[in-house]
Each structure stands twice: as C-alpha cells, then as structure tokens.
Design a protein around this motif. Structure first.
Motif, PDB file in Angstrom:
ATOM      1  N   LEU A   1      13.079  -0.133 -16.717  1.00 26.36           N
ATOM      2  CA  LEU A   1      14.494   0.101 -16.977  1.00 26.36           C
ATOM      3  C   LEU A   1      14.702   1.436 -17.698  1.00 26.36           C
ATOM      4  N   THR A   2      13.783   1.765 -18.610  1.00 30.90           N
ATOM      5  CA  THR A   2      13.874   3.035 -19.334  1.00 30.90           C
ATOM      6  C   THR A   2      13.749   4.217 -18.386  1.00 30.90           C
ATOM      7  N   ILE A   3      12.793   4.131 -17.465  1.00 27.51           N
ATOM      8  CA  ILE A   3      12.591   5.211 -16.494  1.00 27.51           C
ATOM      9  C   ILE A   3      13.814   5.384 -15.604  1.00 27.51           C
ATOM     10  N   ILE A   4      14.408   4.269 -15.170  1.00 28.04           N
ATOM     11  CA  ILE A   4      15.586   4.335 -14.301  1.00 28.04           C
ATOM     12  C   ILE A   4      16.752   4.994 -15.037  1.00 28.04           C
ATOM     13  N   ILE A   5      17.004   4.567 -16.279  1.00 30.22           N
ATOM     14  CA  ILE A   5      18.126   5.124 -17.046  1.00 30.22           C
ATOM     15  C   ILE A   5      17.853   6.577 -17.418  1.00 30.22           C
ATOM     16  N   MET A   6      16.577   6.925 -17.616  1.00 30.21           N
ATOM     17  CA  MET A   6      16.216   8.281 -18.038  1.00 30.21           C
ATOM     18  C   MET A   6      16.567   9.329 -16.984  1.00 30.21           C
ATOM     19  N   THR A   7      16.637   8.910 -15.733  1.00 22.97           N
ATOM     20  CA  THR A   7      16.958   9.851 -14.657  1.00 22.97           C
ATOM     21  C   THR A   7      18.467  10.092 -14.530  1.00 22.97           C
ATOM     22  N   VAL A   8      19.261   9.347 -15.281  1.00 31.92           N
ATOM     23  CA  VAL A   8      20.720   9.535 -15.238  1.00 31.92           C
ATOM     24  C   VAL A   8      21.080  10.803 -16.015  1.00 31.92           C
ATOM     25  N   PRO A   9      21.867  11.698 -15.441  1.00 33.41           N
ATOM     26  CA  PRO A   9      22.249  12.929 -16.151  1.00 33.41           C
ATOM     27  C   PRO A   9      22.976  12.628 -17.467  1.00 33.41           C
ATOM     28  N   ASN A  10      22.787  13.531 -18.441  1.00 27.97           N
ATOM     29  CA  ASN A  10      23.455  13.469 -19.752  1.00 27.97           C
ATOM     30  C   ASN A  10      22.972  12.322 -20.633  1.00 27.97           C
ATOM     31  N   VAL A  11      21.903  11.657 -20.243  1.00 33.05           N
ATOM     32  CA  VAL A  11      21.301  10.637 -21.102  1.00 33.05           C
ATOM     33  C   VAL A  11      20.200  11.284 -21.935  1.00 33.05           C
ATOM     34  N   ASN A  12      20.225  11.055 -23.245  1.00 31.14           N
ATOM     35  CA  ASN A  12      19.229  11.648 -24.136  1.00 31.14           C
ATOM     36  C   ASN A  12      17.942  10.824 -24.074  1.00 31.14           C
ATOM     37  N   PRO A  13      16.845  11.380 -23.522  1.00 30.83           N
ATOM     38  CA  PRO A  13      15.597  10.619 -23.402  1.00 30.83           C
ATOM     39  C   PRO A  13      15.002  10.213 -24.751  1.00 30.83           C
ATOM     40  N   ILE A  14      15.256  11.009 -25.802  1.00 28.00           N
ATOM     41  CA  ILE A  14      14.693  10.701 -27.113  1.00 28.00           C
ATOM     42  C   ILE A  14      15.299   9.418 -27.670  1.00 28.00           C
ATOM     43  N   ILE A  15      16.631   9.338 -27.625  1.00 27.32           N
ATOM     44  CA  ILE A  15      17.308   8.129 -28.110  1.00 27.32           C
ATOM     45  C   ILE A  15      16.925   6.922 -27.263  1.00 27.32           C
ATOM     46  N   LEU A  16      16.847   7.136 -25.958  1.00 30.27           N
ATOM     47  CA  LEU A  16      16.454   6.049 -25.053  1.00 30.27           C
ATOM     48  C   LEU A  16      15.036   5.577 -25.357  1.00 30.27           C
ATOM     49  N   THR A  17      14.155   6.509 -25.695  1.00 29.58           N
ATOM     50  CA  THR A  17      12.775   6.157 -26.031  1.00 29.58           C
ATOM     51  C   THR A  17      12.713   5.351 -27.322  1.00 29.58           C
ATOM     52  N   LEU A  18      13.518   5.719 -28.307  1.00 28.94           N
ATOM     53  CA  LEU A  18      13.568   4.960 -29.566  1.00 28.94           C
ATOM     54  C   LEU A  18      14.012   3.518 -29.312  1.00 28.94           C
ATOM     55  N   ILE A  19      15.020   3.364 -28.462  1.00 25.13           N
ATOM     56  CA  ILE A  19      15.496   2.013 -28.130  1.00 25.13           C
ATOM     57  C   ILE A  19      14.403   1.227 -27.411  1.00 25.13           C
ATOM     58  N   ALA A  20      13.737   1.880 -26.439  1.00 28.07           N
ATOM     59  CA  ALA A  20      12.670   1.212 -25.692  1.00 28.07           C
ATOM     60  C   ALA A  20      11.514   0.823 -26.607  1.00 28.07           C
ATOM     61  N   CYS A  21      11.137   1.720 -27.525  1.00 27.48           N
ATOM     62  CA  CYS A  21      10.046   1.430 -28.469  1.00 27.48           C
ATOM     63  C   CYS A  21      10.408   0.265 -29.385  1.00 27.48           C
ATOM     64  N   THR A  22      11.681   0.196 -29.776  1.00 26.91           N
ATOM     65  CA  THR A  22      12.136  -0.921 -30.606  1.00 26.91           C
ATOM     66  C   THR A  22      12.014  -2.240 -29.853  1.00 26.91           C
ATOM     67  N   LEU A  23      12.438  -2.248 -28.579  1.00 31.43           N
ATOM     68  CA  LEU A  23      12.336  -3.468 -27.771  1.00 31.43           C
ATOM     69  C   LEU A  23      10.885  -3.872 -27.543  1.00 31.43           C
ATOM     70  N   ILE A  24      10.026  -2.878 -27.242  1.00 39.41           N
ATOM     71  CA  ILE A  24       8.607  -3.172 -27.015  1.00 39.41           C
ATOM     72  C   ILE A  24       7.956  -3.718 -28.284  1.00 39.41           C
ATOM     73  N   SER A  25       8.311  -3.137 -29.431  1.00 38.51           N
ATOM     74  CA  SER A  25       7.767  -3.612 -30.704  1.00 38.51           C
ATOM     75  C   SER A  25       8.211  -5.041 -30.986  1.00 38.51           C
ATOM     76  N   CYS A  26       9.472  -5.343 -30.696  1.00 40.17           N
ATOM     77  CA  CYS A  26       9.973  -6.707 -30.897  1.00 40.17           C
ATOM     78  C   CYS A  26       9.242  -7.705 -30.003  1.00 40.17           C
TER      79      CYS A  26
END
Length: 253
Positions: free
Chosen positions: A39-64
C-alpha cells in the motif's frame, strides 16, 4: 505457484509447532507487513505525496504489527515501540542529509538497459524515495533489537527486583553489544546474498575494484547497509535507557 504454497505451508506448520499462538500471529504478521509495504508503494507513486511522511506512517504501522500484534500490549512492547519511533525520527533526518549529499538516488547504468523502454518522468522525488527505501529496509532490524533488549531487561528486573536504574541500563547496553555484531553482519550478508548475481556480472564485465566500489548500484546498497547499521547502533542506548527508566519508575510506584 505450487512451490510458494508448499513453502508457506511448511513455514506455517513450523511456526505453529515451535511458536504456538505467537507463531500463528507471526505468520499472519508477515502478510500484514506485506500489505502495508504494498500500500505504501502504491500511494508513494501518487504525485504530490511526501514519501518521508508516508514512510513514517508505514514504519509506525509495521512497528505496531511486529510489537503489539505479535507480542501483545505490555510494558516491554511499549518501551520498544517508543524507542523505535525515536530512533526512526533521528535516523530519518540523518538519512535525508546523506541521500542529498551522496546523490545515489535513481538508477545505475547497469539497470538502465532493462528500463530504457519506460518513461522515467513519473513525478516523484527520487531523493526522498531513496531515503524511504533505506528506512524501510532498516525497520525490521531496529524493531528486532528494540524488543530483544526490552525483553531481556524486563527478565533481569524480574529476577532482581531491587536492581538500580544505572545497573539495569548497563545490563541493557551489555545485551545490546552482543546483538550489535550479529545484526550488522546479518545486514551485510543479506546484501551479498541478494546481489550475488550483480557481483558475478561485475566479474564478467571485468570491472576493477575501483569501478565496483564507485558504481551507483554498489554504493547505494553499501550506504543502505551502513545507515541501517547506524540505526541498529543508535537504538541500543535509547532502548536501554527508556526501558531502565520505565521499569524502575514502575517498581517505585
């Protein structure tokens, strides 16, 4: 496809036999983590999406998933989660600087031939993508070290309830030193295992040692390993201190 099914079945049976209910949760967590990454990879390809913020969210979910779903919500997983998030934030700032200075983002000349038929104008920031890639490859090792130290320190406190905060912190550092060497070597051999074909290709192309070291593909992976190793090293004192603080504070209450 049959091979994948059989291997997955064998893995599931072994995890159930050895890990019991926790083994079942661990097996399910594999697919949950895969879903988060996909899901992170799919959203990351959307223009104007900040990959850094998306990565922080993904890391939080993976950690949980890896901490709270597999090991349930308790004192050990809470301290490991806090330590992981602090380390990820620190490491992310460091990695963004490294990626901007090293300029290793994008594709190397060894990869250009395979993707030459595709358009590279996809509207994403490859510098931030490179930083996200390093963080995502390091999150597993960081969470693993955090829960290992927190769990071991909790056992030490249970067997020695009146241990001081300083001694408990020192014990955590000692545990971390033992883990540090094996974890960094794991990252190193994972690179050579996955890129063994590339190294053989370098040999067939008669690359000199200098050309191998300076190639973008090799340099990017080595930066990946070194940054992940730095993350593993950073989380050891952070987890030791936070765990010692909360365990002694809980005992005093």
């Amino acid at each position: 496809m049959n091979v994948l099914v059989w291997l997955a079945a064998i893995l599931f049976i072994l995890m159930v036999l050895i890990g019991g209910k926790k083994g079942v949760r661990s097996f399910v967590a594999l697919f949950l983590n895969f879903g988060v990454l996909l899901l992170t990879i799919i959203i990351m390809t959307v223009p104007n999406v900040n990959p850094i913020i998306l990565t922080l969210i993904a890391c939080t979910l993976i950690s949980c998933i890896n901490l709270f779903y597999i090991n349930e919500v308790n004192r050990k997983t809470k301290t490991a989660f806090i330590s992981t998030m602090i380390t990820i934030v620190i490491l992310l700032f460091f990695i963004v600087i490294v990626t901007e200075k090293s300029m290793f983002q994008g594709f190397g000349e060894e990869e250009i031939e395979e993707i030459s038929v595709f358009s590279l104008y996809i509207g994403v920031d490859f510098t931030k993508i490179g930083a996200s890639m390093i963080i995502m490859s390091a999150i597993g090792s960081i969470v693993d070290v955090a829960i290992s130290i927190a769990s071991s320190m909790s056992e030490i406190r249970n067997h020695n309830p009146f241990i001081s905060r300083k001694d408990l912190f020192t014990s955590g550092l000692g545990i971390g030193r033992d883990i540090l060497g094996t974890d960094t070597n794991t990252l190193f051999f994972a690179f050579f295992g996955s890129y063994l074909g590339l190294l053989i290709w370098f040999k067939d192309l008669s690359y000199s040692f200098g050309e191998i070291v300076n190639s973008k593909v090799f340099s990017a992976e080595m930066i990946n390993i070194l940054c992940a190793g730095i993350g593993v090293a950073i989380i050891i004192p952070i987890t030791a201190w936070i765990t010692a603080y909360f365990l002694v504070k809980t005992r005093d209450k």
